[in-house]
Design an enzyme around this catalytic site. Structure first.
Site, PDB file in Angstrom:
ATOM      1  N   GLU A  98       0.821  -1.203   0.000  1.00  0.00           N
ATOM      2  CA  GLU A  98       0.000   0.000   0.000  1.00  0.00           C
ATOM      3  C   GLU A  98       0.854   1.252   0.000  1.00  0.00           C
ATOM      4  OE1 GLU A  98      -2.751  -2.280   3.283  1.00  0.00           O
ATOM      5  OE2 GLU A  98      -2.109  -0.230   3.654  1.00  0.00           O
ATOM      6  N   CYS A 111       3.061   8.390   1.493  1.00  0.00           N
ATOM      7  CA  CYS A 111       3.474   7.408   2.490  1.00  0.00           C
ATOM      8  C   CYS A 111       3.706   6.087   1.757  1.00  0.00           C
ATOM      9  CB  CYS A 111       2.329   7.313   3.504  1.00  0.00           C
ATOM     10  SG  CYS A 111       2.535   6.029   4.714  1.00  0.00           S
ATOM     11  N   CYS A 118       5.101  -7.445   7.402  1.00  0.00           N
ATOM     12  CA  CYS A 118       6.119  -7.035   8.361  1.00  0.00           C
ATOM     13  C   CYS A 118       6.336  -8.178   9.338  1.00  0.00           C
ATOM     14  CB  CYS A 118       5.662  -5.789   9.121  1.00  0.00           C
ATOM     15  SG  CYS A 118       6.939  -5.098  10.210  1.00  0.00           S
ATOM     16  N   CYS A 122       4.090  -5.775  15.929  1.00  0.00           N
ATOM     17  CA  CYS A 122       3.633  -4.844  16.948  1.00  0.00           C
ATOM     18  C   CYS A 122       2.134  -5.096  17.159  1.00  0.00           C
ATOM     19  CB  CYS A 122       3.868  -3.400  16.500  1.00  0.00           C
ATOM     20  SG  CYS A 122       5.608  -3.042  16.219  1.00  0.00           S
ATOM     21  N   CYS A 125      -0.713  -3.021  15.265  1.00  0.00           N
ATOM     22  CA  CYS A 125      -0.525  -2.725  13.842  1.00  0.00           C
ATOM     23  C   CYS A 125      -1.061  -3.851  12.959  1.00  0.00           C
ATOM     24  CB  CYS A 125       0.953  -2.489  13.564  1.00  0.00           C
ATOM     25  SG  CYS A 125       1.295  -2.190  11.821  1.00  0.00           S
ATOM     26  N   GLY A 169       5.610  -2.293   6.605  1.00  0.00           N
ATOM     27  CA  GLY A 169       6.959  -2.809   6.771  1.00  0.00           C
ATOM     28  C   GLY A 169       7.862  -1.928   7.611  1.00  0.00           C
ATOM     29  N   GLU A 170       9.011  -2.494   7.963  1.00  0.00           N
ATOM     30  CA  GLU A 170      10.000  -1.782   8.769  1.00  0.00           C
ATOM     31  C   GLU A 170      11.165  -1.414   7.833  1.00  0.00           C
ATOM     32  OE1 GLU A 170      10.582  -0.332  11.749  1.00  0.00           O
ATOM     33  OE2 GLU A 170      12.539   0.015  10.858  1.00  0.00           O
ATOM     34  N   SER A 199      10.703   6.089   8.967  1.00  0.00           N
ATOM     35  CA  SER A 199      10.058   5.825  10.255  1.00  0.00           C
ATOM     36  C   SER A 199      10.417   4.415  10.701  1.00  0.00           C
ATOM     37  CB  SER A 199       8.536   5.960  10.090  1.00  0.00           C
ATOM     38  OG  SER A 199       7.888   5.741  11.319  1.00  0.00           O
ATOM     39  N   SER A 222       8.799   5.323  16.061  1.00  0.00           N
ATOM     40  CA  SER A 222       7.471   4.942  16.554  1.00  0.00           C
ATOM     41  C   SER A 222       7.651   4.443  17.972  1.00  0.00           C
ATOM     42  CB  SER A 222       6.881   3.856  15.658  1.00  0.00           C
ATOM     43  OG  SER A 222       6.717   4.368  14.360  1.00  0.00           O
ATOM     44  N   HIS A 224       5.577   5.004  21.155  1.00  0.00           N
ATOM     45  CA  HIS A 224       4.337   4.434  21.713  1.00  0.00           C
ATOM     46  C   HIS A 224       4.399   4.028  23.181  1.00  0.00           C
ATOM     47  CE1 HIS A 224       3.387   4.580  17.557  1.00  0.00           C
ATOM     48  NE2 HIS A 224       3.848   3.407  17.220  1.00  0.00           N
ATOM     49  N   CYS A 341      -1.993   2.069   8.413  1.00  0.00           N
ATOM     50  CA  CYS A 341      -1.006   1.084   8.037  1.00  0.00           C
ATOM     51  C   CYS A 341      -1.507  -0.371   7.967  1.00  0.00           C
ATOM     52  CB  CYS A 341       0.063   1.229   9.112  1.00  0.00           C
ATOM     53  SG  CYS A 341       1.378   0.093   9.094  1.00  0.00           S
TER      54      CYS A 341
HETATM   55  N1  SAH Z   1       7.729   0.111  10.801  1.00  0.00           N
HETATM   56  C1  SAH Z   1       7.803   1.529  10.736  1.00  0.00           C
HETATM   57  C2  SAH Z   1       6.936   2.178   9.676  1.00  0.00           C
HETATM   58  C3  SAH Z   1       5.539   1.665   9.434  1.00  0.00           C
HETATM   59  S1  SAH Z   1       4.211   2.022  10.543  1.00  0.00           S
HETATM   60  C4  SAH Z   1       7.473   2.118  12.066  1.00  0.00           C
HETATM   61  O1  SAH Z   1       7.055   1.388  12.951  1.00  0.00           O
HETATM   62  O2  SAH Z   1       7.673   3.306  12.263  1.00  0.00           O
HETATM   63  C5  SAH Z   1       3.836   3.685  10.405  1.00  0.00           C
HETATM   64  C6  SAH Z   1       3.244   4.249  11.699  1.00  0.00           C
HETATM   65  O3  SAH Z   1       1.873   3.824  11.901  1.00  0.00           O
HETATM   66  C7  SAH Z   1       4.005   3.802  12.922  1.00  0.00           C
HETATM   67  O4  SAH Z   1       4.224   4.904  13.759  1.00  0.00           O
HETATM   68  C8  SAH Z   1       3.038   2.818  13.554  1.00  0.00           C
HETATM   69  O5  SAH Z   1       3.304   2.645  14.892  1.00  0.00           O
HETATM   70  C9  SAH Z   1       1.713   3.445  13.258  1.00  0.00           C
HETATM   71  N2  SAH Z   1       0.560   2.561  13.418  1.00  0.00           N
HETATM   72  C10 SAH Z   1       0.475   1.248  13.153  1.00  0.00           C
HETATM   73  N3  SAH Z   1      -0.746   0.793  13.430  1.00  0.00           N
HETATM   74  C11 SAH Z   1      -1.471   1.832  13.886  1.00  0.00           C
HETATM   75  C12 SAH Z   1      -2.827   2.000  14.337  1.00  0.00           C
HETATM   76  N4  SAH Z   1      -3.661   0.968  14.349  1.00  0.00           N
HETATM   77  N5  SAH Z   1      -3.221   3.223  14.717  1.00  0.00           N
HETATM   78  C13 SAH Z   1      -2.374   4.275  14.677  1.00  0.00           C
HETATM   79  N6  SAH Z   1      -1.091   4.190  14.263  1.00  0.00           N
HETATM   80  C14 SAH Z   1      -0.640   2.984  13.872  1.00  0.00           C
END
Ligand code: SAH
Length: 356
Positions: A98, A111, A118, A122, A125, A169-170, A199, A222, A224, A341
């Site tokens: 995506e 984006c 991935c 997490c 996600c 993805g990361e 990110s 990220s 959190h 995401c």
């Molecule tokens: N792996 C990388 C980039 C992809 S995720 C990273 O973790 O930064 C992009 C962003 O979306 C990250 O900050 C992630 O934590 C956030 N994200 C993932 N799922 C989410 C959700 N359900 N609600 C809000 N943010 C979310």
């Protein structure tokens, strides 16, 4: 036997120039042909050698026989009432990724994804839940940009001004493709390094690799969770790259060329939004001189978690500001099209999380 035709979209500018120059030299063509080809590629308007009008027909045919210019193909496109546009791209081997276009004032942010799925899982996600497909190639990363830029131009959305690696993805777990993609996007397509944000959820060796680059690419973490016990519950990578080591890596990153780091903090009701967390969050942000983005959690399928109440998000923002931290509360975009995401791929791959 036919040899595999290399996809020229994946080459960094120096290599692209060399490959093109050698190709035309072998064919006895004048030196400027290489420049013409590179301009067509970096101009981004076409993926077809046949359309390169200033090259002789026989040269277009010869290029077609030897090389590819292959972009991901549009699988689905959904447009949100708020202007956000989400693309699902097919990669040819059945994988899908995506990307999202986010217009905002004079900006148009893209984006993009760095992996199909991935591996980091997490908990909040959707991408992690659909599992790991494979690494994307440099060409597949750059291809998302090219295809999106053309899509935006034909609909008069303007030029893409910013790129964030916040799709699936990361990115720092796919450095082999992402580091050259940064070079291609920056020096090939002219997107300023400060307008490109990588990110990461905290892959320390990747942060060091980015710090070593001379260009001023931006970094978002990220985060959190500002304490390691909570982080371990949300982000399994905490066991491999613990918070205290991560913060040291970020301090080094921001010292290397005075680059500001952003913390992304997705606020989940009753999970990571206790007011007692404001203080440790502020302390980490001050150590790294980070800007903090507070983002309400975007609910995902199979999960009870809900976004924090707006008052709570404001309490975090105000508390951080009082502590001297630059912080902003972001409005979610594209909710009606599942723009968070990984949601579209999760719906397509249809894998239910085994952890639940
Ligand atoms: N792996 C990388 C980039 C992809 S995720 C990273 O973790 O930064 C992009 C962003 O979306 C990250 O900050 C992630 O934590 C956030 N994200 C993932 N799922 C989410 C959700 N359900 N609600 C809000 N943010 C979310």
């Amino acid at each position: 036997m036919t040899r595999a035709r290399p996809n020229l979209l994946g080459l960094v500018p120096d290599d692209l120039h060399n490959v093109a120059a050698e190709h035309f030299r072998e064919r006895g063509e004048p030196g400027y042909r290489a420049r013409q080809l590179v301009e067509w590629i970096q101009g981004g308007q076409t993926c077809s050698f046949a359309q390169m009008r200033n090259l002789p027909l026989r040269e277009r045919d010869a290029l077609e026989e030897r090389f590819r210019l292959e972009e991901p193909r549009e699988h689905t496109v959904s447009e949100s009432v708020d202007g956000t546009v989400k693309h699902l791209w097919s990669l040819g081997d059945g994988e899908v990724v995506e990307s999202v276009l986010i217009p905002s004032g004079r900006r148009l942010t893209l984006c993009i994804s760095s992996q199909a799925g991935c591996a980091l899982a997490c908990r909040f996600c959707a991408t992690g839940w659909s599992g790991f497909g494979r690494q994307l190639s440099t060409a597949e990363i750059v291809g998302q940009y090219r295809a999106s830029a053309r899509w935006a131009a034909t609909r008069e959305l303007g030029t893409i001004t910013n790129i964030v690696f916040m799709g699936m993805g990361e990115p720092l777990a796919n450095r082999k493709a992402v580091l050259p993609a940064l070079t291609v996007l920056n020096s090939g397509y002219g997107v300023g390094a400060r307008r490109i944000t990588v990110s990461t959820v905290g892959v320390i060796p990747g942060i060091a690799a980015l710090a070593a680059r001379p260009e001023q690419f931006r970094l978002a973490l990220s985060l959190h969770a500002p304490v390691s016990s909570l982080r371990a519950e949300l982000i399994p990578l905490e066991r491999r790259y613990p918070l205290d080591e991560l913060i040291v890596a970020l301090e080094e990153f921001s010292r290397s060329g005075g680059r500001r780091v952003t913390f992304e903090y997705t606020m989940i009701r009753g999970v990571n939004d206790e007011v007692s967390l404001i203080r440790p969050l502020a302390e980490l942000a001050l150590r790294v001189a980070a800007f903090v983005n507070l983002i309400p959690f975007n609910p995902i399928p199979y999960m009870e978690w809900r976004p924090s109440a707006p008052q709570r998000v404001r309490a975090f923002r105000d508390g951080l500001r009082e502590a001297g931290v630059a912080a902003e509360a972001r409005a979610p975009r594209g909710r009606d099209i599942d723009a968070a995401c990984g949601q579209l791929r999760a719906a397509k791959v249809g894998r239910r999380p085994s952890a639940l």
